[in-house]
Design a protein around this motif. Structure first.
Motif, PDB file in Angstrom:
ATOM      1  N   ARG A 327       0.840  -1.186   0.000  1.00  0.00           N
ATOM      2  CA  ARG A 327       0.000   0.000   0.000  1.00  0.00           C
ATOM      3  C   ARG A 327       0.885   1.249   0.000  1.00  0.00           C
ATOM      4  O   ARG A 327       2.057   1.192   0.366  1.00  0.00           O
ATOM      5  N   GLY A 328       0.302   2.375  -0.372  1.00  0.00           N
ATOM      6  CA  GLY A 328       0.979   3.664  -0.262  1.00  0.00           C
ATOM      7  C   GLY A 328       2.282   3.731  -1.030  1.00  0.00           C
ATOM      8  O   GLY A 328       2.383   3.298  -2.182  1.00  0.00           O
ATOM      9  N   ALA A 329       3.315   4.272  -0.388  1.00  0.00           N
ATOM     10  CA  ALA A 329       4.601   4.500  -1.048  1.00  0.00           C
ATOM     11  C   ALA A 329       5.234   3.199  -1.512  1.00  0.00           C
ATOM     12  O   ALA A 329       5.857   3.145  -2.576  1.00  0.00           O
ATOM     13  N   GLU A 330       5.062   2.116  -0.728  1.00  0.00           N
ATOM     14  CA  GLU A 330       5.632   0.834  -1.134  1.00  0.00           C
ATOM     15  C   GLU A 330       5.036   0.377  -2.464  1.00  0.00           C
ATOM     16  O   GLU A 330       5.762  -0.089  -3.354  1.00  0.00           O
ATOM     17  N   ALA A 331       3.729   0.506  -2.613  1.00  0.00           N
ATOM     18  CA  ALA A 331       3.078   0.102  -3.855  1.00  0.00           C
ATOM     19  C   ALA A 331       3.522   0.980  -5.022  1.00  0.00           C
ATOM     20  O   ALA A 331       3.745   0.494  -6.133  1.00  0.00           O
ATOM     21  N   ASP A 332       3.675   2.287  -4.768  1.00  0.00           N
ATOM     22  CA  ASP A 332       4.086   3.207  -5.828  1.00  0.00           C
ATOM     23  C   ASP A 332       5.506   2.911  -6.311  1.00  0.00           C
ATOM     24  O   ASP A 332       5.785   2.922  -7.513  1.00  0.00           O
ATOM     25  N   VAL A 333       6.411   2.653  -5.376  1.00  0.00           N
ATOM     26  CA  VAL A 333       7.799   2.358  -5.754  1.00  0.00           C
ATOM     27  C   VAL A 333       7.870   1.018  -6.478  1.00  0.00           C
ATOM     28  O   VAL A 333       8.569   0.881  -7.489  1.00  0.00           O
ATOM     29  N   PRO A 338      11.406  -1.644 -12.783  1.00  0.00           N
ATOM     30  CA  PRO A 338      11.328  -2.327 -14.074  1.00  0.00           C
ATOM     31  C   PRO A 338      11.513  -3.836 -13.926  1.00  0.00           C
ATOM     32  O   PRO A 338      12.249  -4.306 -13.061  1.00  0.00           O
ATOM     33  N   ALA A 339      10.833  -4.596 -14.778  1.00  0.00           N
ATOM     34  CA  ALA A 339      11.036  -6.042 -14.813  1.00  0.00           C
ATOM     35  C   ALA A 339      12.247  -6.395 -15.662  1.00  0.00           C
ATOM     36  O   ALA A 339      12.823  -7.468 -15.518  1.00  0.00           O
ATOM     37  N   ILE A 340      12.620  -5.483 -16.547  1.00  0.00           N
ATOM     38  CA  ILE A 340      13.797  -5.670 -17.400  1.00  0.00           C
ATOM     39  C   ILE A 340      14.712  -4.474 -17.195  1.00  0.00           C
ATOM     40  O   ILE A 340      14.268  -3.331 -17.249  1.00  0.00           O
ATOM     41  N   GLY A 341      15.994  -4.723 -16.984  1.00  0.00           N
ATOM     42  CA  GLY A 341      16.922  -3.627 -16.747  1.00  0.00           C
ATOM     43  C   GLY A 341      16.810  -3.106 -15.325  1.00  0.00           C
ATOM     44  O   GLY A 341      16.221  -3.749 -14.447  1.00  0.00           O
ATOM     45  N   SER A 342      17.378  -1.952 -15.076  1.00  0.00           N
ATOM     46  CA  SER A 342      17.418  -1.381 -13.732  1.00  0.00           C
ATOM     47  C   SER A 342      17.164   0.120 -13.787  1.00  0.00           C
ATOM     48  O   SER A 342      17.358   0.751 -14.826  1.00  0.00           O
ATOM     49  N   ARG A 343      16.717   0.684 -12.650  1.00  0.00           N
ATOM     50  CA  ARG A 343      16.527   2.124 -12.546  1.00  0.00           C
ATOM     51  C   ARG A 343      17.169   2.624 -11.262  1.00  0.00           C
ATOM     52  O   ARG A 343      17.086   1.971 -10.213  1.00  0.00           O
ATOM     53  N   LEU A 344      17.779   3.795 -11.351  1.00  0.00           N
ATOM     54  CA  LEU A 344      18.362   4.430 -10.182  1.00  0.00           C
ATOM     55  C   LEU A 344      17.251   4.997  -9.295  1.00  0.00           C
ATOM     56  O   LEU A 344      16.141   5.266  -9.768  1.00  0.00           O
ATOM     57  N   PRO A 345      17.523   5.198  -7.991  1.00  0.00           N
ATOM     58  CA  PRO A 345      16.500   5.763  -7.102  1.00  0.00           C
ATOM     59  C   PRO A 345      15.917   7.079  -7.615  1.00  0.00           C
ATOM     60  O   PRO A 345      14.717   7.312  -7.471  1.00  0.00           O
ATOM     61  N   LEU A 346      16.761   7.924  -8.234  1.00  0.00           N
ATOM     62  CA  LEU A 346      16.239   9.188  -8.759  1.00  0.00           C
ATOM     63  C   LEU A 346      15.226   8.940  -9.865  1.00  0.00           C
ATOM     64  O   LEU A 346      14.181   9.602  -9.933  1.00  0.00           O
ATOM     65  N   GLU A 347      15.496   7.964 -10.728  1.00  0.00           N
ATOM     66  CA  GLU A 347      14.550   7.630 -11.792  1.00  0.00           C
ATOM     67  C   GLU A 347      13.258   7.062 -11.208  1.00  0.00           C
ATOM     68  O   GLU A 347      12.155   7.348 -11.696  1.00  0.00           O
ATOM     69  N   LEU A 348      13.386   6.248 -10.166  1.00  0.00           N
ATOM     70  CA  LEU A 348      12.200   5.691  -9.515  1.00  0.00           C
ATOM     71  C   LEU A 348      11.362   6.802  -8.883  1.00  0.00           C
ATOM     72  O   LEU A 348      10.131   6.750  -8.903  1.00  0.00           O
ATOM     73  N   ALA A 349      12.040   7.802  -8.318  1.00  0.00           N
ATOM     74  CA  ALA A 349      11.322   8.933  -7.734  1.00  0.00           C
ATOM     75  C   ALA A 349      10.543   9.683  -8.800  1.00  0.00           C
ATOM     76  O   ALA A 349       9.373  10.050  -8.611  1.00  0.00           O
ATOM     77  N   ASP A 355       9.186  11.652  -3.405  1.00  0.00           N
ATOM     78  CA  ASP A 355      10.477  12.303  -3.219  1.00  0.00           C
ATOM     79  C   ASP A 355      11.566  11.246  -3.059  1.00  0.00           C
ATOM     80  O   ASP A 355      11.308  10.093  -2.686  1.00  0.00           O
ATOM     81  N   LEU A 356      12.798  11.662  -3.323  1.00  0.00           N
ATOM     82  CA  LEU A 356      13.922  10.728  -3.357  1.00  0.00           C
ATOM     83  C   LEU A 356      14.143  10.067  -2.001  1.00  0.00           C
ATOM     84  O   LEU A 356      14.439   8.862  -1.921  1.00  0.00           O
ATOM     85  N   ALA A 357      13.988  10.814  -0.920  1.00  0.00           N
ATOM     86  CA  ALA A 357      14.210  10.246   0.413  1.00  0.00           C
ATOM     87  C   ALA A 357      13.224   9.114   0.704  1.00  0.00           C
ATOM     88  O   ALA A 357      13.595   8.079   1.274  1.00  0.00           O
ATOM     89  N   THR A 358      11.970   9.278   0.301  1.00  0.00           N
ATOM     90  CA  THR A 358      10.961   8.237   0.520  1.00  0.00           C
ATOM     91  C   THR A 358      11.294   6.981  -0.273  1.00  0.00           C
ATOM     92  O   THR A 358      11.196   5.862   0.235  1.00  0.00           O
ATOM     93  N   VAL A 359      11.714   7.175  -1.523  1.00  0.00           N
ATOM     94  CA  VAL A 359      12.069   6.027  -2.359  1.00  0.00           C
ATOM     95  C   VAL A 359      13.219   5.249  -1.719  1.00  0.00           C
ATOM     96  O   VAL A 359      13.182   4.009  -1.622  1.00  0.00           O
ATOM     97  N   ARG A 360      14.249   5.960  -1.276  1.00  0.00           N
ATOM     98  CA  ARG A 360      15.402   5.294  -0.659  1.00  0.00           C
ATOM     99  C   ARG A 360      15.010   4.580   0.630  1.00  0.00           C
ATOM    100  O   ARG A 360      15.583   3.541   0.977  1.00  0.00           O
ATOM    101  N   ALA A 361      14.035   5.104   1.348  1.00  0.00           N
ATOM    102  CA  ALA A 361      13.600   4.467   2.585  1.00  0.00           C
ATOM    103  C   ALA A 361      12.802   3.196   2.315  1.00  0.00           C
ATOM    104  O   ALA A 361      12.862   2.237   3.102  1.00  0.00           O
ATOM    105  N   VAL A 362      12.055   3.179   1.210  1.00  0.00           N
ATOM    106  CA  VAL A 362      11.182   2.046   0.898  1.00  0.00           C
ATOM    107  C   VAL A 362      11.950   0.876   0.289  1.00  0.00           C
ATOM    108  O   VAL A 362      11.632  -0.296   0.552  1.00  0.00           O
ATOM    109  N   LEU A 363      12.963   1.150  -0.518  1.00  0.00           N
ATOM    110  CA  LEU A 363      13.652   0.101  -1.279  1.00  0.00           C
ATOM    111  C   LEU A 363      14.210  -1.033  -0.416  1.00  0.00           C
ATOM    112  O   LEU A 363      14.038  -2.212  -0.765  1.00  0.00           O
ATOM    113  N   PRO A 364      14.876  -0.776   0.718  1.00  0.00           N
ATOM    114  CA  PRO A 364      15.395  -1.895   1.520  1.00  0.00           C
ATOM    115  C   PRO A 364      14.296  -2.846   1.992  1.00  0.00           C
ATOM    116  O   PRO A 364      14.498  -4.062   2.045  1.00  0.00           O
ATOM    117  N   GLY A 365      13.122  -2.311   2.343  1.00  0.00           N
ATOM    118  CA  GLY A 365      12.028  -3.167   2.764  1.00  0.00           C
ATOM    119  C   GLY A 365      11.536  -4.052   1.638  1.00  0.00           C
ATOM    120  O   GLY A 365      11.227  -5.236   1.851  1.00  0.00           O
TER     121      GLY A 365
END
Length: 388
Positions: A327-333, A338-349, A355-365
């Motif tokens: 739900r929420g930010a986790e679902a958005d991130v 991508p299922a193919i290739g990779s994206r940097l946190p800034l691109e994900l934001a 915002d970039l800080a939220t993306v970086r906080a969600v990714l480890p989980g």
């Protein structure tokens, strides 16, 4: 509706169409600031602002050279004589849902990424209907016999199953794909980097005439516009946009087909590549894209359909959809991964609107939940095999 009201509506439609065509001639290609102005004030007011030079600074340069050239009526007459038409965002034929991907792109990063103002067309197919189920097939201009054979076989099978083949009418793989679709009576769309009244390459005038007879020859450039290098790069985004996926059959290391794959990935379309002989320079670009995760390896039409076919809607059951509980930010991130290739946190934001800080906080989980992974190029979506 009374005759007076009907006449007023018709006049409004005509004025809007003339405004679209005038602006298409002024900028000749994608122009994000002009698209933004149209979205803000409407196409007729935008046309007036361009004519009278009452513009924001970002539009003064792009419109300066041709703002005094108004050949809209003549352009429409020229297209009518060719048996062609202009398709605007006001028309039912406009593939609005296809254009949503372009609408989401960061045009500061991708200057050519803006939605086209209009599309000029020759051919009986409805663009909206033709792009309902379509695959872009691109590749090397200097193709080998192997590449032409594989492209023809896959395009023939796809067209025979009702898929529209989209390509750029270039020598080599593009032409093989178009011809295969025509040979089985299938639908094909050729997207040009010049006006649809100017066959390019000139040697393909008969091929383009055949496509215009039963399919669609398409361009965002007004009649008479000549092909130039930068227009091919912008044209590639439309090829990617109009398909459910992009298939590359033969591509050298510096092939323009890789540019089309770039657009496909940014639009969220699957990119696929056919491998060739290990020592073939003509397939070196395909091999690199497969090795680096830019494209999926495919060898037959069935593989393409598996990747580009109708979306399989997720079931609200965590045993089959490990991300259903997000739900929420986790679902958005997660949705931006991508299922193919990779994206940097800034691109994900940028993709998720967070915002970039939220993306970086969600990714480890997400990584701990086996829903995301990372490599040297960024973060990507996993299959969540570790979920119970």
């Amino acid at each position: 509706m009374s005759g007076l009201c009907a006449g007023t509506v018709d006049l409004d439609i005509d004025e809007r169409r003339l405004a679209w065509v005038y602006l298409s001639r002024v900028v000749q290609g994608p122009c994000a600031p002009l698209s933004a102005l149209i979205a803000s004030v409407g196409v007729r007011e935008a046309a007036r602002a361009v004519r009278e030079h009452e513009l924001p600074e970002a539009l003064r340069g792009p419109t300066a050279a041709r703002r005094e050239i108004d050949t809209a009526a003549a352009d429409l007459d020229a297209m009518a004589r060719l048996g062609g038409r202009v398709i605007t965002p006001d028309d039912d034929e406009w593939p609005g849902w296809r254009m949503l991907g372009l609408d989401q792109l960061d045009t500061d990063r991708d200057r050519e990424g803006a939605v086209p103002l209009v599309l000029w067309a020759r051919g009986p197919l409805s663009l909206q209907a033709a792009s309902e189920r379509a695959v872009a097939v691109v590749g090397s201009r200097c193709s080998s016999g192997y590449g032409v054979q594989v492209a023809g076989e896959i395009a023939c099978e796809l067209a025979g199953r009702g898929w529209t083949i989209v390509s750029g009418a270039a020598f080599g793989i593009d032409a093989a794909a178009h011809r295969a679709a025509l040979a089985v009576g299938g639908s094909t769309v050729a997207v040009l980097a010049c006006g649809v009244d100017r066959p390019y390459p000139a040697q393909h005038d008969r091929l383009l005439a055949a496509i215009a007879d039963t399919g669609l020859v398409l361009s965002e450039y007004p009649p008479g516009t000549t092909a130039q290098k930068h227009r091919f790069l912008a044209r590639n985004r439309l090829i990617a946009t109009l398909g459910d996926g992009v298939l590359v059959v033969e591509a050298g290391l510096r092939s323009g087909a890789r540019n089309t794959v770039k657009w496909a990935r940014r639009l969220g379309r699957p990119a696929m590549a056919v491998p060739g002989p290990v020592g073939s320079a003509s397939s070196a670009g395909c091999h690199r894209m497969i090795r680096e995760g830019e494209a999926l390896l495919v060898t037959r039409a069935e593989d393409v359909i598996d990747e580009a076919g109708p979306l399989r809607l997720p079931v609200a059951d965590t045993t089959t959809d490990p991300a259903a509980h997000l739900r929420g930010a986790e679902a958005d991130v997660y949705a931006a991964l991508p299922a193919i290739g990779s994206r940097l946190p800034l691109e994900l934001a940028q993709q998720s609107g967070l915002d970039l800080a939220t993306v970086r906080a969600v990714l480890p989980g997400l990584e701990l939940a086996d829903l995301a992974g990372c490599d040297s190029d960024g973060w990507f979506r996993t299959r969540g095999r570790g979920m119970k």
